[in-house]
Design an enzyme around this catalytic site. Structure first.
Site, PDB file in Angstrom:
ATOM      1  N   GLU A 194      14.244  84.996  54.409  1.00  0.00           N
ATOM      2  CA  GLU A 194      13.903  85.436  53.041  1.00  0.00           C
ATOM      3  C   GLU A 194      12.626  84.701  52.664  1.00  0.00           C
ATOM      4  O   GLU A 194      12.667  83.550  52.243  1.00  0.00           O
ATOM      5  CB  GLU A 194      15.025  85.079  52.054  1.00  0.00           C
ATOM      6  CG  GLU A 194      16.353  85.752  52.332  1.00  0.00           C
ATOM      7  CD  GLU A 194      16.438  87.186  51.813  1.00  0.00           C
ATOM      8  OE1 GLU A 194      15.399  87.737  51.386  1.00  0.00           O
ATOM      9  OE2 GLU A 194      17.542  87.749  51.858  1.00  0.00           O
TER      10      GLU A 194
ATOM     11  N   GLY B 212      12.304  80.492  52.163  1.00  0.00           N
ATOM     12  CA  GLY B 212      11.155  79.627  51.918  1.00  0.00           C
ATOM     13  C   GLY B 212       9.858  80.361  52.161  1.00  0.00           C
ATOM     14  O   GLY B 212       9.799  81.596  52.103  1.00  0.00           O
TER      15      GLY B 212
HETATM   16  P1  NAD Z   1       9.147  75.846  52.069  1.00  0.00           P
HETATM   17  O1  NAD Z   1       8.925  76.843  53.146  1.00  0.00           O
HETATM   18  O2  NAD Z   1       8.146  74.775  51.899  1.00  0.00           O
HETATM   19  O3  NAD Z   1      10.571  75.099  52.305  1.00  0.00           O
HETATM   20  C1  NAD Z   1      11.764  75.817  52.479  1.00  0.00           C
HETATM   21  C2  NAD Z   1      12.764  74.943  53.242  1.00  0.00           C
HETATM   22  O4  NAD Z   1      12.324  74.766  54.595  1.00  0.00           O
HETATM   23  C3  NAD Z   1      12.921  73.548  52.678  1.00  0.00           C
HETATM   24  O5  NAD Z   1      14.272  73.186  52.743  1.00  0.00           O
HETATM   25  C4  NAD Z   1      12.067  72.707  53.622  1.00  0.00           C
HETATM   26  O6  NAD Z   1      12.423  71.339  53.650  1.00  0.00           O
HETATM   27  C5  NAD Z   1      12.340  73.377  54.938  1.00  0.00           C
HETATM   28  N1  NAD Z   1      11.328  73.190  55.989  1.00  0.00           N
HETATM   29  C6  NAD Z   1      10.024  72.858  55.840  1.00  0.00           C
HETATM   30  N2  NAD Z   1       9.421  72.829  57.062  1.00  0.00           N
HETATM   31  C7  NAD Z   1      10.368  73.159  57.976  1.00  0.00           C
HETATM   32  C8  NAD Z   1      10.365  73.323  59.392  1.00  0.00           C
HETATM   33  N3  NAD Z   1       9.252  73.149  60.120  1.00  0.00           N
HETATM   34  N4  NAD Z   1      11.518  73.686  59.997  1.00  0.00           N
HETATM   35  C9  NAD Z   1      12.639  73.902  59.276  1.00  0.00           C
HETATM   36  N5  NAD Z   1      12.710  73.759  57.932  1.00  0.00           N
HETATM   37  C10 NAD Z   1      11.586  73.397  57.293  1.00  0.00           C
HETATM   38  O7  NAD Z   1       9.363  76.688  50.725  1.00  0.00           O
HETATM   39  P2  NAD Z   1       9.378  76.179  49.206  1.00  0.00           P
HETATM   40  O8  NAD Z   1       8.012  75.730  48.825  1.00  0.00           O
HETATM   41  O9  NAD Z   1      10.526  75.259  48.995  1.00  0.00           O
HETATM   42  O10 NAD Z   1       9.736  77.543  48.428  1.00  0.00           O
HETATM   43  C11 NAD Z   1       8.782  78.472  47.986  1.00  0.00           C
HETATM   44  C12 NAD Z   1       8.728  79.678  48.891  1.00  0.00           C
HETATM   45  O11 NAD Z   1      10.039  80.241  49.066  1.00  0.00           O
HETATM   46  C13 NAD Z   1       7.892  80.819  48.327  1.00  0.00           C
HETATM   47  O12 NAD Z   1       7.081  81.341  49.342  1.00  0.00           O
HETATM   48  C14 NAD Z   1       8.915  81.847  47.873  1.00  0.00           C
HETATM   49  O13 NAD Z   1       8.447  83.171  47.850  1.00  0.00           O
HETATM   50  C15 NAD Z   1       9.985  81.652  48.900  1.00  0.00           C
HETATM   51  N6  NAD Z   1      11.275  82.146  48.410  1.00  0.00           N
HETATM   52  C16 NAD Z   1      11.712  83.336  48.913  1.00  0.00           C
HETATM   53  C17 NAD Z   1      12.901  83.874  48.466  1.00  0.00           C
HETATM   54  C18 NAD Z   1      13.394  85.189  48.980  1.00  0.00           C
HETATM   55  O14 NAD Z   1      14.563  85.490  48.780  1.00  0.00           O
HETATM   56  N7  NAD Z   1      12.565  85.985  49.652  1.00  0.00           N
HETATM   57  C19 NAD Z   1      13.664  83.173  47.514  1.00  0.00           C
HETATM   58  C20 NAD Z   1      13.193  81.951  47.038  1.00  0.00           C
HETATM   59  C21 NAD Z   1      11.980  81.446  47.503  1.00  0.00           C
END
Ligand code: NAD
EC number: 1.2.1.3
Length: 547
Positions: A287, A265
């Site tokens: 990641e 995320g």
């Molecule tokens: P996000 O960080 O908003 O959410 C990711 C996950 O974390 C979700 O399931 C969300 O519900 C959960 N979450 C949110 N707050 C949390 C907390 N405080 N504690 C625990 N879990 C929590 O990310 P997004 O908007 O869904 O995805 C986009 C991001 O993901 C971009 O920055 C992208 O670069 C990254 N991404 C990285 C990779 C990689 O392999 N490096 C792959 C895919 C996406």
């Protein structure tokens, strides 16, 4: 209009029906996966049984704005129960021989492959990426299952020569315990697949918390996986699911029942997750964000480089972690390159991602729209040259006018390449361009950001290749040559490098998932010194004999 509410059994779980029928477009996709085609409240928790009496999350189609389902997350008691059952499932699975676990993964692979097109269409409907990318994502899960089946027979430890006579040392990989997978919206199937397959081969039970905006993908995948587990008499909680938002994510991160968290995320959330898991000495795999650059040298084959940058920056509407966000062009080829790229951008037409001819789908949510709008506002305020895009599409026909469509944008910022503008991941189709004179300068710019996920050099000169992939080259985890930044195969370990920079608190994290040696993170290593002799000498010649 909601006319009636009643509960009935559907397959293995019961649903509460709110009697509005979905559009025929959505019904065709959901019906093919046995997901109700009337607007329903679906149970979003699976721990061997389907349940869910907590908060309700909506699945909303990013293309049309249609509400596809209401999904009920876990109550605190259900979450607690799911964690307990996952732990019990681990205790069961750890004693199942690894090749037998591989056989279960092989069956999961077959079940997924049988539904590849249908699941790919669901990814497209719910996430918004185009159909061939949706199907490709399911194929990635199929591929990593193949890989994990093979691994289940070769996750070997080592035999080490002991310095003591009659002694042997073994390094033994044992199952780790419970893996919590927290995944992002943009890969609602594949990221879970990378983790589940290898973790299961290693003997762990997995509990998955998907993005709150893609619950249907997680339910459909879990139904397929659980049907295989049930057929083989394996506890369903080996592959549990708890849909929900931040609260559920935080609960998994803090739970001492969860030995390892694999988080995919944003950098913001990853920072919090990393610290919280570390504070209880759990294992964590991060990641996070990507801010990926492509560098084009004067000797590059532009007929390959231009389409690759086009796909890298526009594919998945710029919402891949590996999307190309920065483009460094050698001054001598910059005008030609940009003119060709602008033509490709001009050919783009937004459309329904389910239509096989569409190349540009919508952004996933209104939050993603805000990120895009913010990036454009920032560029305009800084006086950047906007070469393509720069706003939303006007006058799209219904129902696309309810979708989150934006114009992919190419911009030449006026600020220097080390400014915050270049160093921040904008998860939207916005490409920043700068010109360079020497490769060293471009490599320095490539490395000058806190993120270190993917990078790509376009050249036919092998001396440039040597510089790029060596110690003074790209510091990203993915260092491609004549291949774009976007996308990867499952065979090599996937992930980023680099700690946060002095100017930034962010980073891509250091996670490695999928192929390579990634499996070694999902086990607990036991170093076993075994004495076959009649003596008991101490190591390093230490003498502890009482006189
Ligand atoms: P996000 O960080 O908003 O959410 C990711 C996950 O974390 C979700 O399931 C969300 O519900 C959960 N979450 C949110 N707050 C949390 C907390 N405080 N504690 C625990 N879990 C929590 O990310 P997004 O908007 O869904 O995805 C986009 C991001 O993901 C971009 O920055 C992208 O670069 C990254 N991404 C990285 C990779 C990689 O392999 N490096 C792959 C895919 C996406």
């Amino acid at each position: 209009m909601l006319l009636a509410r009643r509960t009935f059994a559907l397959g293995t779980f019961s649903v509460t029906q709110l009697s509005r029928r979905l559009s025929s477009r959505a019904s065709a996709v959901l019906g093919a996966l046995d997901i109700p085609t009337t607007l329903t409240e679906l149970p979003g928790v699976y721990d061997g049984d389907w349940k869910g009496s907590g908060e309700v999350f909506q699945s909303i189609c990013p293309t049309t704005g249609e509400v596809l389902a209401n999904v009920k997350s876990a109550s605190p008691a259900e979450l607690h129960g799911a964690l307990e059952r996952t732990r019990e499932a681990y205790v069961y699975l750890r004693s199942v021989p690894a090749p037998r676990r591989g056989e279960i993964i092989r069956q999961i692979r077959e079940a997924l492959a049988a539904k590849r097109e249908e699941l790919g269409a669901l990814v497209s409907l719910e996430m918004g990426k185009i159909r061939s990318e949706g199907v490709g994502e399911v194929q990635e899960f199929v591929d990593i299952c193949d890989y994990a089946v093979g691994l289940s027979r070769i996750m070997n430890g080592r035999v080490i020569n002991s310095e003591r006579p009659g002694h042997t040392i073994l390094e033994v990989p044992n199952p780790l315990g419970v893996l919590g997978v927290l995944s992002a919206f943009n890969f609602p199937v594949a990221v879970y697949g990378w983790n589940l397959s290898i973790s299961m081969a290693a003997g762990n039970a997995t509990i998955w918390k998907p993005s709150p905006s893609t619950p249907l993908c997680s339910i459909a995948v879990t139904k397929i996986v659980s049907s295989v587990l049930e057929k083989n008499g394996i506890p369903g909680a080996v592959a549990g699911l708890v849909t929900g938002g931040k609260d559920v994510g935080e609960a998994l991160v803090q739970s001492r029942e969860v030995d390892m968290i694999s988080f995919t995320g944003s950098e913001n959330v990853g920072r919090v997750v990393g610290k919280n898991v570390q504070s209880r000495f759990g294992k964590v795999l991060l990641e996070l964000g990507g801010n990926n650059a492509a560098i084009v040298m004067p000797d590059a084959d532009l007929s390959l480089a231009v389409p690759a940058v086009f796909f890298g920056s526009v594919g998945t509407a710029g919402q891949r972690c590996t999307s190309t966000r920065r483009l460094y062009l050698h001054r001598s080829i910059a005008p030609e390159f940009l003119s060709r790229l602008q033509k490709l951008y001009a050919s783009l037409k937004p459309g329904d991602p389910l239509d096989p001819s569409t190349l540009l789908g919508p952004l996933h949510t209104p939050v993603a729209l805000d990120i895009y709008n913010g990036a454009i506002t920032e560029l305009k305020a800084a006086g950047a040259d906007i070469l393509a895009g720069g706003g939303r599409y006007d006058g799209l026909p219904s129902p696309l006018n309810q979708g989150n469509f934006v114009r992919p944008t190419i911009a030449i910022p006026k600020s220097g390449t080390s400014s915050a503008l270049w160093a921040t991941e904008r998860f939207a189709p916005v490409l920043y361009v700068a010109e360079f004179d020497e490769l060293e300068q471009a490599i320095a710019w490539n490395n000058a950001v806190p993120q270190g996920l993917s990078s790509s050099l376009w050249t036919r000169d092998m001396r440039n290749v040597g510089r790029w992939i060596g110690p003074t080259g790209s510091d990203a985890g993915i260092v491609n040559v004549n291949v774009g930044t976007s996308g990867a195969e499952i065979g090599a370990a996937f992930g980023g490098n680099k700690a946060s920079r002095p100017t930034s608190i962010f980073s891509t994290g250091w996670g490695r998932e999928s192929g390579g040696d990634a499996w070694k993170q999902y086990v607990r290593w036991s170093a076993c010194t075994i004495n076959f002799s009649d003596e008991a000498p101490l190591a390093q010649g230490v003498n502890f004999t009482p006189s």
